[in-house]
Design a protein around this motif. Structure first.
Motif, PDB file in Angstrom:
ATOM      1  N   ARG A   2       0.818  -1.208   0.000  1.00 41.86           N
ATOM      2  CA  ARG A   2       0.000   0.000   0.000  1.00 41.86           C
ATOM      3  C   ARG A   2       0.856   1.263   0.000  1.00 41.86           C
ATOM      4  N   MET A   7      -2.981  -4.735  13.016  1.00 41.43           N
ATOM      5  CA  MET A   7      -3.276  -3.328  12.731  1.00 41.43           C
ATOM      6  C   MET A   7      -2.359  -2.390  13.498  1.00 41.43           C
ATOM      7  N   LEU A  24      -2.631  -4.161   8.247  1.00 39.03           N
ATOM      8  CA  LEU A  24      -3.897  -3.733   7.662  1.00 39.03           C
ATOM      9  C   LEU A  24      -4.084  -2.235   7.931  1.00 39.03           C
ATOM     10  N   THR A  70      -5.496   1.399   8.980  1.00 39.35           N
ATOM     11  CA  THR A  70      -6.397   1.946   9.995  1.00 39.35           C
ATOM     12  C   THR A  70      -6.457   3.460   9.830  1.00 39.35           C
ATOM     13  N   LYS A 119     -12.914  -4.418  14.119  1.00 37.43           N
ATOM     14  CA  LYS A 119     -12.278  -5.470  13.328  1.00 37.43           C
ATOM     15  C   LYS A 119     -11.968  -6.686  14.192  1.00 37.43           C
ATOM     16  N   ASP A 121      -3.504 -11.339   8.077  1.00 38.27           N
ATOM     17  CA  ASP A 121      -2.993 -10.499   6.997  1.00 38.27           C
ATOM     18  C   ASP A 121      -1.910 -11.275   6.243  1.00 38.27           C
TER      19      ASP A 121
END
Length: 313
Positions: A55, A103, A133, A135, A149, A165
């Protein structure tokens, strides 16, 4: 938190009101992290060089109790070596995977502190800051988001959580490759490279074991307060050190089903069920036997022969 000596992971902090099949309301006394500048990470090595899959960049760092760093929104994974004094180096190496519900990462409590404790015992340690992940950047908004979550991903204590993940597993495998490829430079034996993980980090270590190709599996791994549900165990599964507190609110006791799978597969496993310690005890809650966990892990490594120095021909 009643015990400020135990700085739990994000997972631990938000799990204080855990029920058998669902998480209850977010506890009112949950400690609030304070946004902080990113700390210096001397020696941190990009896991994939300049080309990092995943990402967009942008990490969010915060502090619990003014001293313990947590990071969210990791997109550029790194590995930080913490090497022992060469005079007492054993040649063994451990990749350290902090927890935080996939997270966040409890970098101080379950990362750097653990790595330095291992290095003090002659074991090369490598802190894995794996991808997470996404947030919300805001701390308050992220807390509610993480809680939701977790509630969705931890429904049944008799089953492995659905909160995972795959990127974390990829990073675990890449970390193993990096340490083994640089074994000579770091003074470690590539045949004695293992892992230790805490909570989501334990799940990452387990997922790395499951995903590794034959011949590339970690030599051993510590599975510290991970979920205890039984899984299918590969024939070449490495020795596992399984430790959890029996009053863990996130993964309430259903026995040591995962260890039973190791036994059924006739693979080495050691179990430590501490009377008290809750979830996220890290290097130990003062006044409980969880403070012995790391020394017990190291003694177990020695018993397996992983700390025996090779004699030069």
């Amino acid at each position: 938190m009643k015990n400020h000596h135990r700085i739990a992971t994000v997972v631990a902090i938000v799990s204080a009101a855990c029920a058998p099949h669902a998480l209850l309301a977010q506890p009112a006394d949950m400690p609030v992290p304070v946004a902080a500048p990113a700390p210096a990470e001397p020696g941190a090595l990009p896991l994939y060089g300049d080309k990092t899959p995943g990402r967009a960049a942008g990490e969010n760092w915060s502090l619990y109790f003014g001293r313990d760093y947590n990071v969210r929104n990791v997109t550029r994974p790194t590995l930080t070596p913490v090497l022992p004094d060469p005079a007492k180096a054993t040649g063994a190496a451990v990749i350290v995977a902090p927890g935080g519900a996939f997270m966040g990462l409890s970098m101080s409590h379950e990362g750097w502190q653990v790595a330095h404790a291992l290095a003090d015992r002659g074991i090369a340690a490598f802190v894995l800051k794996y991808r997470l992940l996404p947030t919300p950047p805001d701390e308050k908004a992220s807390g509610a988001f993480i809680w939701q979550k977790m509630s969705a991903g931890l429904r049944d204590p008799d089953q492995m959580p659905t909160l995972t993940d795959p990127a974390a597993t990829e990073d675990g495998l890449a970390a193993l490759r990096m340490v083994r490829a640089n074994a000579a430079k770091w003074g470690v034996d590539p045949a004695r490279v293992g892992m230790i993980g805490f909570s989501a980090g334990a799940m990452t270590s387990l997922a790395t074991v499951i995903a590794a190709k034959p011949g590339e599996v970690p030599a051993f791994f510590g599975y510290i307060y991970g979920p205890q549900a039984r899984i299918a165990v590969r024939d070449d599964a490495p020795p596992m050190f399984d430790a959890i507190a029996l009053d863990d609110p996130l993964f309430p006791s259903r026995g040591f089903q995962i260890a039973q799978g190791w036994l059924a597969a006739k693979r080495p496993v050691e179990i430590h069920g501490y009377q008290k310690g809750s979830h996220g005890f890290g290097l130990g809650v003062p006044g409980t036997t969880t403070t012995m966990m790391l020394d017990e892990f190291v003694a177990w490594l020695s018993m397996q022969g992983f700390l025996t120095k090779k004699v030069a021909p």
